[in-house]
Enzyme design. Structure first.
Site, mmCIF file in Angstrom:
data_model
loop_
_atom_site.group_PDB
_atom_site.id
_atom_site.type_symbol
_atom_site.label_atom_id
_atom_site.label_comp_id
_atom_site.label_asym_id
_atom_site.label_seq_id
_atom_site.Cartn_x
_atom_site.Cartn_y
_atom_site.Cartn_z
ATOM 1 N N GLU A 429 0.823 -1.223 0.000
ATOM 2 C CA GLU A 429 0.000 0.000 0.000
ATOM 3 C C GLU A 429 0.855 1.271 0.000
ATOM 4 O OE1 GLU A 429 -3.205 -0.343 2.861
ATOM 5 O OE2 GLU A 429 -3.609 -2.381 2.194
HETATM 6 C C1 LIG Z 1 2.510 -9.852 0.454
HETATM 7 C C2 LIG Z 1 2.175 -8.851 -0.591
HETATM 8 C C3 LIG Z 1 0.857 -8.488 -0.795
HETATM 9 C C4 LIG Z 1 0.519 -7.595 -1.809
HETATM 10 N N1 LIG Z 1 -0.808 -7.332 -2.086
HETATM 11 C C5 LIG Z 1 -1.124 -6.601 -3.186
HETATM 12 C C6 LIG Z 1 -2.485 -6.477 -3.625
HETATM 13 O O1 LIG Z 1 -3.406 -7.017 -3.002
HETATM 14 N N2 LIG Z 1 -2.734 -5.773 -4.754
HETATM 15 C C7 LIG Z 1 -1.752 -5.166 -5.472
HETATM 16 O O2 LIG Z 1 -2.043 -4.538 -6.484
HETATM 17 N N3 LIG Z 1 -0.449 -5.240 -5.074
HETATM 18 C C8 LIG Z 1 -0.117 -5.960 -3.963
HETATM 19 N N4 LIG Z 1 1.192 -6.086 -3.569
HETATM 20 C C9 LIG Z 1 2.217 -5.327 -4.286
HETATM 21 C C10 LIG Z 1 2.783 -4.197 -3.446
HETATM 22 O O3 LIG Z 1 1.827 -3.176 -3.353
HETATM 23 C C11 LIG Z 1 4.096 -3.771 -4.109
HETATM 24 O O4 LIG Z 1 5.063 -4.716 -3.700
HETATM 25 C C12 LIG Z 1 4.531 -2.369 -3.761
HETATM 26 O O5 LIG Z 1 3.676 -1.445 -4.356
HETATM 27 C C13 LIG Z 1 5.959 -2.055 -4.203
HETATM 28 O O6 LIG Z 1 6.189 -2.432 -5.527
HETATM 29 P P1 LIG Z 1 7.449 -3.363 -5.855
HETATM 30 O O7 LIG Z 1 7.496 -4.465 -4.864
HETATM 31 O O8 LIG Z 1 7.389 -3.720 -7.279
HETATM 32 O O9 LIG Z 1 8.707 -2.463 -5.560
HETATM 33 P P2 LIG Z 1 9.410 -1.421 -6.556
HETATM 34 O O10 LIG Z 1 8.435 -0.411 -7.004
HETATM 35 O O11 LIG Z 1 10.171 -2.167 -7.564
HETATM 36 O O12 LIG Z 1 10.410 -0.734 -5.553
HETATM 37 C C14 LIG Z 1 11.634 -1.358 -5.101
HETATM 38 C C15 LIG Z 1 12.296 -0.410 -4.110
HETATM 39 O O13 LIG Z 1 12.559 0.861 -4.767
HETATM 40 C C16 LIG Z 1 11.935 1.906 -4.061
HETATM 41 N N5 LIG Z 1 11.462 2.901 -5.030
HETATM 42 C C17 LIG Z 1 10.675 2.703 -6.111
HETATM 43 N N6 LIG Z 1 10.441 3.854 -6.747
HETATM 44 C C18 LIG Z 1 11.091 4.824 -6.059
HETATM 45 C C19 LIG Z 1 11.244 6.239 -6.214
HETATM 46 N N7 LIG Z 1 10.662 6.911 -7.201
HETATM 47 N N8 LIG Z 1 11.976 6.898 -5.304
HETATM 48 C C20 LIG Z 1 12.553 6.241 -4.267
HETATM 49 N N9 LIG Z 1 12.455 4.927 -4.063
HETATM 50 C C21 LIG Z 1 11.732 4.218 -4.952
HETATM 51 C C22 LIG Z 1 10.793 1.254 -3.288
HETATM 52 O O14 LIG Z 1 10.422 2.024 -2.153
HETATM 53 C C23 LIG Z 1 11.420 -0.078 -2.913
HETATM 54 O O15 LIG Z 1 12.218 0.077 -1.778
HETATM 55 C C24 LIG Z 1 1.546 -6.985 -2.576
HETATM 56 C C25 LIG Z 1 2.874 -7.326 -2.338
HETATM 57 C C26 LIG Z 1 3.205 -8.263 -1.393
HETATM 58 C C27 LIG Z 1 4.632 -8.667 -1.234
#
Ligand SMILES: Cc1cc2nc3c(=O)[nH]c(=O)nc-3n(C[C@H](O)[C@H](O)[C@H](O)COP(=O)(O)OP(=O)(O)OC[C@H]3O[C@@H](n4cnc5c(N)ncnc54)[C@H](O)[C@@H]3O)c2cc1C
Length: 615
Positions: A429
Site C-alpha cells: 500500500e
Molecule cells: C505480500 C504482498 C501483498 C501484496 N498485495 C497486493 C495487492 O493485493 N494488490 C496489489 O495490487 N499489489 C499488492 N502487492 C504489491 C505491493 O503493493 C508492491 O510490492 C509495492 O507497491 C511495491 O512495488 P514493488 O514491490 O514492485 O517495488 P518497486 O516499485 O520495484 O520498488 C523497489 C524499491 O525501490 C523503491 N522505489 C521505487 N520507486 C522509487 C522512487 N521513485 N523513489 C525512491 N524509491 C523508490 C521502493 O520504495 C522499494 O524500496 C503486494 C505485495 C506483497 C509482497
C-alpha cells in the site's frame, strides 16, 4: 507543462507527470497536516480528541466480541503459519457474522459499520492472526467494496455489494511484474469490442492478495489512449471482474517470509470479456480511483500495527518481570528498561494516530490523504521496531518458533512469526520511500499551485507576471507570520507537560514551513530528486503529527488513565529528539557522498568487495 527539472531522464519525467495527472488536485476540506507543513497548528481540528458516540461504540463492542469468539474458536495462528491455510470453517463463520461486509451499508446487506469500528475489528484480528487480518483488509480496505462505495453507480452497488454480506471475497489487482511503485509501466490491456459493449482484458497481475480465492476483483488495465493537447495520454481504467469469467486463471500462489496464510496470486487474464458497465468511475479514471481508494484504505495498516504492537507490549511486560538474569528481572536492567519505555510510549502513540485518523475518516469533513499516508508510514515503521525490540527482549526464545517452545513446555509466544508477518507492511500500500515522496508532494501543493505557471515554458509572459505579482503579495505576509511568536490561547486546559510539547509542535511547524520554503527556493525544480532532504522534512511532519495526536489523546484519557500523560510525554520527548536530528541532518549530511558511492557501486566499481563469498 512540466514542474520537473530538465536534468531528469525523459522516462522519469513521464512517470512523474503520469502520477501527477492522477492525483486528486482539490482540497475540499481542511487538513491538519497540510496546515502543519505551512506553519499553522490548528489545534481545534484534533482537539477535543474525537471519541466514539455511545451508540457507535455499542455497535462496535458487540461486533468485536463476536469477531473475537469466531477467530479464537476457528483459527490457530501458528497452525495457519505452518500450514499456509486459514481453515474453511473460519471463512464460513466470518461470513456468518458479516465480517466480509463490515463497512458495506446496511441497505446493501452489509453491517454498515463506521471506519472506527472497522479499524477496531482489524486491530483485534491483527493482534491474533496477521494472515486473517490481511485477508479481511485486502478485501475491504482496497478490494471491491471500497472503490464501489466511493465511485460505483447505483446499479453497480445494487448488483455487487450484497454479495459481500453473503461471504464473497474480493481483491485489488494493480501491481504487475513491471509496475510496482510506478503505475505508468502497467501493461495489462482492456480493449473495447467492436460494438463497444465489452472490453477484453489481457495481461498479468502480480501479488494480488485474495486473488486465488476471490469471487470478484477490481482490475486496473490500460484502455485506448486519449489525445490531450495534441499528445497521446495513457489511460488506466478500473474494471470489476468476476473470476468465474473464462480466461481468468491463477498461475501461481506466491509465498512469503510471513503472512503464510494469505492466498496471494500471480494472476493471468486471457481475453477476459467484461461488460463496459463494469467500469468503475469512468474510462481513464482507474489510477485516480486506485490512489483515492488507497487514501482511506491505508488507515487499516495503522490499526493493524497498533494491534500487533499491543500484543508485543503484553509479551514484554510479562517477560521483563518473569525472566531473571544476573540476579534480577531483566526489566530491571537499564538496556531493557529503555526498550520497555520505547515500546510503551510508542504503542500509545500508535493507538493515538490510528484512532485519530479513523475518526477523521468518519467525520468526512476533513481531507485525510496526508494524515493517512503519515499514519501508514509512521505505524508500519514503529511497529516493526517494536516487534524487533520485543524479539530482542525475549532473547533466544524470541527467535524460537512457537511450536518448538510449546514442545518443551514453554509459553508458545510466536514473536518470530509476528516479526515476519509485520515486515511487509513497510512495502504494501505504498512503500515507506513512496510515502515520503507522496507526503512531500502533497505538503508542497499550496506552494506548487501558487507558482506552477512560473515553472512552465508554455506560460505566456502576462500570466507569468500575474503569478509573480500574486506570489510577491502573498509570501512576504506569510513569511512575517512565520516569524511572529505563536499564541496558545486556543489550547484549552492542557496539562503543563503536554502544553509544552504542543507549543513546541506549533513553533516547529513554523520552522518546518520555512525549511520547506527555503528548500524550494534553493533546489527549485531539482527538489523532486533531493529525496534525502524531502524524507527528513516528511519525518519531521510525521513526528509533529504524532506529537499532537498523542497529546490530544492523552488529555481525553487523563481522567480514567492518568498514566496516559506520562506515556505521551515520553513519546513526545523521543519524537522531539528525532525532529531536531532531522533538522540537523538536513543542514549537515553526507547525502552527496552516499549518492556518489551508490553510483560507483552500480557501475560495479566495488565488486572487489564481493570476494570470498559463495555466489
Ligand atoms: C505480500 C504482498 C501483498 C501484496 N498485495 C497486493 C495487492 O493485493 N494488490 C496489489 O495490487 N499489489 C499488492 N502487492 C504489491 C505491493 O503493493 C508492491 O510490492 C509495492 O507497491 C511495491 O512495488 P514493488 O514491490 O514492485 O517495488 P518497486 O516499485 O520495484 O520498488 C523497489 C524499491 O525501490 C523503491 N522505489 C521505487 N520507486 C522509487 C522512487 N521513485 N523513489 C525512491 N524509491 C523508490 C521502493 O520504495 C522499494 O524500496 C503486494 C505485495 C506483497 C509482497
Amino acid at each position: 507543462m512540466s514542474m520537473y527539472s530538465k536534468d531528469i531522464s525523459e522516462e522519469k519525467r513521464k512517470s512523474l507527470e503520469f502520477a501527477e495527472d492522477a492525483r486528486e488536485n482539490e482540497w475540499k476540506y481542511p487538513s491538519f497536516v497540510l496546515k502543519l507543513f505551512h506553519g499553522v497548528l490548528d489545534w481545534k481540528l484534533i482537539s477535543p480528541f474525537p471519541t466514539q458516540s455511545p451508540e457507535d461504540k455499542k455497535v462496535g463492542d458487540a461486533f468485536v466480541a463476536q469477531l473475537q469468539s469466531v477467530i479464537t474458536q476457528n483459527i490457530d495462528p501458528d497452525e495457519v503459519d505452518r500450514s499456509g491455510i486459514i481453515p474453511e470453517k473460519a471463512y464460513q463463520e466470518l461470513a456468518k457474522i458479516g465480517a466480509f461486509a463490515i463497512k458495506v451499508p446496511k441497505e446493501y446487506g452489509g453491517l454498515g459499520l463506521s471506519q472506527i469500528n472497522y479499524s477496531r475489528a482489524i486491530h483485534l484480528v491483527a493482534s491474533y492472526c496477521a494472515s486473517t487480518a490481511v485477508m479481511l483488509s485486502a478485501h475491504q480496505s482496497i478490494g471491491v467494496p471500497q472503490p464501489l462505495k466511493l465511485f460505483g453507480t447505483e446499479e453497480q452497488k445494487k448488483k455487487f455489494l450484497p454479495l459481500f454480506g453473503q461471504g464473497m471475497i474480493s481483491a485489488f489487482a494493480l501491481t504487475e511484474p513491471e509496475a510496482g511503485s510506478d503505475p505508468r509501466n502497467m501493461c495489462t490491456t482492456a480493449t473495447p469490442t467492436e460494438d463497444g459493449k465489452h472490453f477484453l482484458i489481457n495481461g498479468d497481475k502480480l501479488w494480488c492478495t485474495n486473488g486465488p480465492i476471490a469471487g470478484i476483483l477490481v482490475v486496473m488495465a490500460v484502455t485506448p489512449p486519449k489525445i490531450v493537447n495534441g499528445k497521446e495520454c495513457k489511460q488506466i481504467t478500473a474494471f470489476i471482474v468476476e473470476t468465474k469469467t473464462p480466461g481468468f486463471e491463477t498461475v501461481h500462489r506466491c509465498r512469503f517470509m510471513g503472512l503464510s496464510g494469505i492466498q496471494n496470486g500471480f494472476l493471468r487474464f486471457t481475453n477476459v470479456k467484461v461488460p463496459a458497465e463494469n467500469i468503475i468511475a469512468g474510462e481513464g479514471e482507474g489510477l485516480k480511483l486506485a490512489l483515492m481508494t488507497l487514501n482511506t484504505g491505508r488507515l487499516t495498516l495503522p490499526a493493524a500495527s497498533a494491534g500487533a504492537a499491543k500484543w508485543c507490549l503484553n509479551i514484554v511486560r510479562k517477560w521483563a518481570v518473569s525472566r531473571k538474569q544476573w540476579g534480577s528481572a531483566i526489566g530491571e536492567h537499564e538496556s531493557i528498561a529503555l526498550k520497555l519505555g520505547y515500546i510503551s510510549s510508542h504503542t500509545f502513540a500508535l493507538d493515538a494516530v490510528s484512532l485519530l485518523t479513523a475518526a477523521m475518516a468518519d467525520d468526512k469533513k476533513k481531507d485525510i490523504r496526508l494524515e493517512a499516508a503519515i499514519a501508514k508510514y509512521f505505524s508500519t515503521e514503529v511497529s516493526w521496531k517494536i516487534a524487533d525490540e520485543t524479539l530482542q527482549i525475549r532473547g533466544g526464545q524470541g527467535y524460537e518458533t512457537s511450536s518448538s517452545l510449546k514442545a518443551r513446555g514453554m509459553e508458545p509466544w510466536g514473536v518470530e512469526r509476528v516479526l515476519r508477518d509485520l515486515r511487509i507492511n513497510r512495502i504494501i500500500e505504498g512503500t515507506s520511500e513512496i510515502m515520503h515522496l507522496f507526503i512531500a508532494r502533497e505538503a508542497l501543493d499550496p506552494h506548487l499551485s501558487r507558482v506552477k505557471p512560473l515553472l512552465s515554458a508554455k506560460t505566456s509572459f502576462g500570466e507569468k507576471m500575474k503569478t509573480f505579482l500574486s506570489a510577491a503579495k502573498y509570501y512576504p505576509i506569510w513569511f512575517i507570520k512565520l516569524c511572529l511568536p505563536s499564541g496558545s490561547g486556543d489550547l484549552g486546559d492542557l496539562p503543563p507537560v503536554l502544553r509544552d510539547h504542543v507549543l513546541y509542535a506549533r513553533r516547529t511547524s513554523k520552522r518546518l514551513a520555512k525549511e520547506v520554503f527555503f528548500a524550494m527556493l534553493k533546489y527549485q525544480q531539482k527538489l523532486e530528486s533531493k529525496q534525502g532532504i524531502l524524507s527528513r522534512l516528511g519525518d519531521i511532519g510525521t513526528d509533529l503529527f504524532a506529537i499532537c495526536a498523542s497529546c490530544s489523546y492523552a488529555v481525553s484519557l487523563a481522567k480514567e488513565q492518568p498514566g496516559s500523560i506520562e506515556l505521551a510525554d515520553l513519546f513526545c520527548r523521543d519524537a522531539r529528539q528525532r525532529i531536531e536530528g532531522s533538522f540537523g541532518t538536513n543542514k549537515n549530511n553526507h547525502d552527496r557522498k552516499h549518492v556518489a558511492i551508490s553510483r560507483e557501486l552500480m557501475k560495479g566499481n566495488y565488486s572487489w568487495l564481493e570476494t570470498d563469498i559463495v555466489k
